[in-house]
Design a protein around this motif. Structure first.
Motif, PDB file in Angstrom:
ATOM      1  N   ASP A 186       0.835  -1.188   0.000  1.00 21.91           N
ATOM      2  CA  ASP A 186       0.000   0.000   0.000  1.00 21.91           C
ATOM      3  C   ASP A 186       0.877   1.247   0.000  1.00 21.91           C
ATOM      4  O   ASP A 186       2.106   1.164  -0.115  1.00 21.91           O
ATOM      5  CB  ASP A 186      -0.960  -0.006   1.201  1.00 21.91           C
ATOM      6  CG  ASP A 186      -0.220   0.003   2.542  1.00 21.91           C
ATOM      7  OD1 ASP A 186      -0.850  -0.326   3.558  1.00 21.91           O
ATOM      8  OD2 ASP A 186       0.994   0.348   2.576  1.00 21.91           O
ATOM      9  N   ASP A 212       1.795   3.074   2.272  1.00 20.08           N
ATOM     10  CA  ASP A 212       2.701   3.146   3.412  1.00 20.08           C
ATOM     11  C   ASP A 212       3.804   2.096   3.345  1.00 20.08           C
ATOM     12  O   ASP A 212       4.621   1.986   4.260  1.00 20.08           O
ATOM     13  CB  ASP A 212       1.910   2.974   4.718  1.00 20.08           C
ATOM     14  CG  ASP A 212       0.899   4.092   4.924  1.00 20.08           C
ATOM     15  OD1 ASP A 212      -0.198   3.792   5.432  1.00 20.08           O
ATOM     16  OD2 ASP A 212       1.221   5.244   4.578  1.00 20.08           O
ATOM     17  N   GLU A 256      -8.176  -6.498  -0.948  1.00 15.31           N
ATOM     18  CA  GLU A 256      -8.426  -5.779   0.294  1.00 15.31           C
ATOM     19  C   GLU A 256      -9.735  -4.993   0.223  1.00 15.31           C
ATOM     20  O   GLU A 256     -10.109  -4.450  -0.810  1.00 15.31           O
ATOM     21  CB  GLU A 256      -7.275  -4.822   0.576  1.00 15.31           C
ATOM     22  CG  GLU A 256      -7.355  -4.158   1.936  1.00 15.31           C
ATOM     23  CD  GLU A 256      -6.111  -3.337   2.232  1.00 15.31           C
ATOM     24  OE1 GLU A 256      -5.888  -3.044   3.412  1.00 15.31           O
ATOM     25  OE2 GLU A 256      -5.387  -2.995   1.294  1.00 15.31           O
ATOM     26  N   SER A 287     -11.741  -2.421   3.169  1.00 15.78           N
ATOM     27  CA  SER A 287     -11.833  -1.909   4.531  1.00 15.78           C
ATOM     28  C   SER A 287     -12.383  -0.495   4.519  1.00 15.78           C
ATOM     29  O   SER A 287     -12.002   0.309   3.670  1.00 15.78           O
ATOM     30  CB  SER A 287     -10.453  -1.918   5.210  1.00 15.78           C
ATOM     31  OG  SER A 287     -10.507  -1.261   6.456  1.00 15.78           O
ATOM     32  N   ASN A 298     -11.793   1.461   6.912  1.00 12.10           N
ATOM     33  CA  ASN A 298     -10.846   2.208   7.737  1.00 12.10           C
ATOM     34  C   ASN A 298      -9.597   2.631   6.980  1.00 12.10           C
ATOM     35  O   ASN A 298      -8.717   3.280   7.555  1.00 12.10           O
ATOM     36  CB  ASN A 298     -10.430   1.364   8.953  1.00 12.10           C
ATOM     37  CG  ASN A 298     -11.596   1.056   9.860  1.00 12.10           C
ATOM     38  OD1 ASN A 298     -12.454   1.909  10.076  1.00 12.10           O
ATOM     39  ND2 ASN A 298     -11.650  -0.155  10.380  1.00 12.10           N
ATOM     40  N   LYS A 299      -9.494   2.266   5.705  1.00 13.64           N
ATOM     41  CA  LYS A 299      -8.278   2.570   4.950  1.00 13.64           C
ATOM     42  C   LYS A 299      -8.633   3.392   3.717  1.00 13.64           C
ATOM     43  O   LYS A 299      -9.124   2.857   2.722  1.00 13.64           O
ATOM     44  CB  LYS A 299      -7.560   1.284   4.536  1.00 13.64           C
ATOM     45  CG  LYS A 299      -7.039   0.484   5.721  1.00 13.64           C
ATOM     46  CD  LYS A 299      -6.260  -0.731   5.249  1.00 13.64           C
ATOM     47  CE  LYS A 299      -5.698  -1.515   6.438  1.00 13.64           C
ATOM     48  NZ  LYS A 299      -4.925  -2.690   6.000  1.00 13.64           N
ATOM     49  N   SER A 300      -8.387   4.671   3.813  1.00  6.07           N
ATOM     50  CA  SER A 300      -8.698   5.551   2.691  1.00  6.07           C
ATOM     51  C   SER A 300      -7.474   5.845   1.842  1.00  6.07           C
ATOM     52  O   SER A 300      -7.596   6.350   0.727  1.00  6.07           O
ATOM     53  CB  SER A 300      -9.279   6.874   3.204  1.00  6.07           C
ATOM     54  OG  SER A 300      -8.355   7.524   4.066  1.00  6.07           O
ATOM     55  N   ASN A 301      -6.274   5.529   2.356  1.00  2.00           N
ATOM     56  CA  ASN A 301      -5.049   5.881   1.645  1.00  2.00           C
ATOM     57  C   ASN A 301      -4.379   4.686   0.989  1.00  2.00           C
ATOM     58  O   ASN A 301      -3.243   4.754   0.574  1.00  2.00           O
ATOM     59  CB  ASN A 301      -4.054   6.542   2.608  1.00  2.00           C
ATOM     60  CG  ASN A 301      -3.559   5.576   3.670  1.00  2.00           C
ATOM     61  OD1 ASN A 301      -4.270   4.643   4.026  1.00  2.00           O
ATOM     62  ND2 ASN A 301      -2.365   5.806   4.163  1.00  2.00           N
ATOM     63  N   THR A 302      -5.088   3.570   0.899  1.00  6.25           N
ATOM     64  CA  THR A 302      -4.518   2.369   0.316  1.00  6.25           C
ATOM     65  C   THR A 302      -4.993   2.221  -1.124  1.00  6.25           C
ATOM     66  O   THR A 302      -6.188   2.141  -1.384  1.00  6.25           O
ATOM     67  CB  THR A 302      -4.919   1.121   1.117  1.00  6.25           C
ATOM     68  OG1 THR A 302      -4.493   1.301   2.467  1.00  6.25           O
ATOM     69  CG2 THR A 302      -4.256  -0.120   0.557  1.00  6.25           C
ATOM     70  N   ASN A 349      -7.303  -0.745  -1.908  1.00  8.69           N
ATOM     71  CA  ASN A 349      -8.509  -0.921  -1.107  1.00  8.69           C
ATOM     72  C   ASN A 349      -9.742  -0.856  -1.994  1.00  8.69           C
ATOM     73  O   ASN A 349      -9.945   0.095  -2.736  1.00  8.69           O
ATOM     74  CB  ASN A 349      -8.591   0.165  -0.038  1.00  8.69           C
ATOM     75  CG  ASN A 349      -9.703  -0.111   0.956  1.00  8.69           C
ATOM     76  OD1 ASN A 349     -10.001  -1.271   1.246  1.00  8.69           O
ATOM     77  ND2 ASN A 349     -10.295   0.933   1.483  1.00  8.69           N
ATOM     78  N   ASP A 384     -15.195  -4.780   8.128  1.00 12.50           N
ATOM     79  CA  ASP A 384     -14.498  -4.571   9.402  1.00 12.50           C
ATOM     80  C   ASP A 384     -15.380  -4.837  10.614  1.00 12.50           C
ATOM     81  O   ASP A 384     -14.889  -5.242  11.663  1.00 12.50           O
ATOM     82  CB  ASP A 384     -13.963  -3.136   9.473  1.00 12.50           C
ATOM     83  CG  ASP A 384     -13.033  -2.811   8.318  1.00 12.50           C
ATOM     84  OD1 ASP A 384     -11.958  -3.438   8.250  1.00 12.50           O
ATOM     85  OD2 ASP A 384     -13.377  -1.958   7.486  1.00 12.50           O
TER      86      ASP A 384
END
Length: 226
Positions: free
Chosen positions: A178, A180, A188, A190, A192-196, A199, A214
């Motif tokens: 991702d 990060d 994937e 989620s 909770n993951k907006s920067n992946t 996703n 989630d």
């Protein structure tokens, strides 16, 4: 003697109504949008299945005739690529008002055949994994590229044709990272993951059963991925 509301009372009442509307309208709009996306997703899934079943009947199987394997696993790359084009041309015949267009999306351009996208008469858009990495993949933009938001898990979803000729939610687990630098799979999903970047690729399975990836006790469509 006539009784009436004073101007101050009317203004106060209107102010209260405005405050209540401002508090409730965003939630109502979000619910409406979620329901619209859900309805279009179910229609798209049903459309894909109906087309697939007709192709199985007419061609005596889809996977064995059009998919077989990805290009990097094939001994005859030209044959595999030609089969991909033949599959798209066959798929087109079953789409109401279907026509061929080009479609590009930053998430999907590398994985798809962008110059042979199938668009229906109600703007539903089908595009297909390229023969190198995603030969069995079908993507669908449930409301077309013009309306948006053109986001995985919202109006963009991925399905695969498995070896038993079933349409299944995409579950490719090829290794990726991702934004990060963390190892993730392309399936994937989620909220909770907006920067992946990846996703959303795996959201089809959760959208089908309306279950949050989630928080299983919550609805998928009322808690869309961020």
């Amino acid at each position: 003697m006539k009784k009436a509301f004073t101007l101050a009372e009317v203004l106060i009442t209107l102010g209260i109504i405005g405050i209540v509307a401002a508090m409730t309208l965003p939630a109502l709009m979000a619910d409406y949008r979620a329901k619209e996306l859900e309805v279009r997703f179910k229609k798209a899934y049903s459309t894909i299945w109906n087309i697939h079943m007709r192709m199985i009947n007419d061609y005596d199987g889809v996977y064995s005739n059009f998919i077989i394997s990805d290009l990097y696993q094939s001994n005859d790359s030209a044959l595999t690529q030609n089969m991909k084009y033949a599959y798209i041309d066959a798929f087109l015949k079953y789409v109401n008002g279907g026509k061929i267009c080009t479609y590009k999306n930053s998430h999907l351009t590398e994985d798809t055949v962008t110059d042979r996208t199938v668009v229906s008469n109600d703007a539903m858009t089908f595009f297909f994994g390229n023969s190198i990495w995603r030969n069995a993949r079908i993507y669908v933009d449930t409301n077309g590229s013009i309306k948006g938001p053109n986001r995985l898990g919202f109006d963009l979803f991925a399905f695969d044709i498995d070896k038993t000729d079933k349409i299944v939610p995409a579950k490719n687990t090829a290794g990726n990272v991702d934004d990060d630098g963390n190892s993730v799979a392309v399936n994937e999903c989620s909220i909770n993951k907006s920067n992946t970047y990846y996703n959303g690729f795996g959201c089809s399975q959760f959208a089908l059963i309306d279950r949050n990836p989630d928080y299983p006790e919550l609805s998928y469509w009322k808690n869309l991925p961020k």
